[in-house]
Design an enzyme around this catalytic site. Structure first.
Site, PDB file in Angstrom:
ATOM      1  N   THR A  27       7.539 -37.511  38.828  1.00  0.00           N
ATOM      2  CA  THR A  27       7.812 -38.861  39.320  1.00  0.00           C
ATOM      3  C   THR A  27       6.550 -39.387  40.006  1.00  0.00           C
ATOM      4  OG1 THR A  27       8.584 -38.095  41.482  1.00  0.00           O
ATOM      5  CG2 THR A  27      10.235 -38.290  39.740  1.00  0.00           C
ATOM      6  N   ALA A  60       6.873 -34.355  43.282  1.00  0.00           N
ATOM      7  CA  ALA A  60       7.097 -35.435  44.247  1.00  0.00           C
ATOM      8  C   ALA A  60       5.735 -35.847  44.812  1.00  0.00           C
ATOM      9  CB  ALA A  60       8.021 -34.969  45.361  1.00  0.00           C
ATOM     10  N   VAL A  86       4.320 -30.501  45.031  1.00  0.00           N
ATOM     11  CA  VAL A  86       3.688 -31.625  45.737  1.00  0.00           C
ATOM     12  C   VAL A  86       2.592 -32.216  44.854  1.00  0.00           C
ATOM     13  CG1 VAL A  86       2.433 -32.361  47.789  1.00  0.00           C
ATOM     14  CG2 VAL A  86       4.202 -30.590  47.970  1.00  0.00           C
ATOM     15  N   LYS A  87       2.751 -33.487  44.537  1.00  0.00           N
ATOM     16  CA  LYS A  87       1.820 -34.176  43.651  1.00  0.00           C
ATOM     17  C   LYS A  87       0.756 -34.873  44.501  1.00  0.00           C
ATOM     18  CE  LYS A  87       2.274 -36.995  39.452  1.00  0.00           C
ATOM     19  NZ  LYS A  87       3.222 -37.862  38.713  1.00  0.00           N
ATOM     20  N   VAL A  88      -0.505 -34.500  44.277  1.00  0.00           N
ATOM     21  CA  VAL A  88      -1.621 -34.930  45.122  1.00  0.00           C
ATOM     22  C   VAL A  88      -2.670 -35.634  44.266  1.00  0.00           C
ATOM     23  CG1 VAL A  88      -3.413 -34.134  46.714  1.00  0.00           C
ATOM     24  CG2 VAL A  88      -1.208 -32.940  46.634  1.00  0.00           C
TER      25      VAL A  88
END
EC number: 2.2.1.2
Length: 219
Positions: A27, A60, A86-88
């Site tokens: 997402t 996310a 965790v999307k960075v």
């Protein structure tokens, strides 16, 4: 190759999960906004709802761009559910944060990758996934598949365990070509994934089989 669906739409996620081939979800803030999910608590609740549907791997995305804030936001997201990745973003503080998350055992997805050098840095920092954006490169007359090939070569050269998550997928052919090049994961809209099911010869062949069966059965 793992199949992720790139959406925040719960019905589409359920449909892909029911198909039996779904390995995860990606997402981003744009996808959340598309579904009308606004406000911090609503976004958090939506992530939880996605985690209730799928078995693992829910990316996310943080919206912070400074190291301390990325850490704070990322730790909060990771605490929601063990399935959260965790999307960075691929920025200097993002790479630093990936190194920190890696040391803490928090899974990460480095997003907005457009060069092999960026992917190399993310892998060095310990990213779980790197997300090269194929379609956006194609949009500016650059071949996104070449990027997948280059990253695969580099990761194989040095034994990086970081997985190549091909993103910005435009259609079924992108998916097949990514599989041929050795991408570990693709993330795509439901329509692109469902497109793999279709072939006119399958449709015509099935129609013939059913018609012949009906004749043999005297119908």
């Amino acid at each position: 190759m793992k199949f992720f669906i790139d959406t925040a739409n719960l019905e589409q996620i359920k449909e892909a999960q029911d198909l039996g081939i779904l390995d995860g979800v990606t997402t981003n803030p744009s996808l959340m906004a598309k579904e009308g999910i606004t406000g911090e608590q609503n976004v958090i609740n939506h992530y939880k709802a996605i985690c209730d549907i799928v078995d693992d791997n829910v990316s996310a995305e943080v919206i912070s761009t400074t190291y301390d804030e990325i850490i704070k936001e990322g730790e909060a997201l990771a605490a929601l559910n063990p399935k959260i990745v965790v999307k960075v973003p691929m920025i200097k503080d993002g790479v630093k944060a990936i190194k920190y998350f890696s040391s803490k055992g928090i899974k990460t997805n480095c997003t907005l990758i457009f060069s092999a050098g960026q992917a190399l840095l993310a892998a060095k920092a310990g990213a779980t996934y790197v997300s090269p954006f194929l379609g956006r490169l194609d949009d500016i007359s650059s071949d996104g598949l070449v990027l997948i090939e280059d990253i695969r070569t580099i990761f194989d050269n040095y034994g990086y365990e970081t997985q190549i998550l091909a993103a910005s997928i435009r259609g079924p052919l992108h998916i097949v070509n990514c599989a041929k090049l050795g991408a570990d994961v693709i993330t795509a809209p439901l329509a692109a994934i469902a497109g793999l099911l279709k072939h006119p010869l399958t449709d015509s062949g099935l129609a013939t089989f059913l018609a012949d069966h009906a004749k043999a059965a005297g119908k």
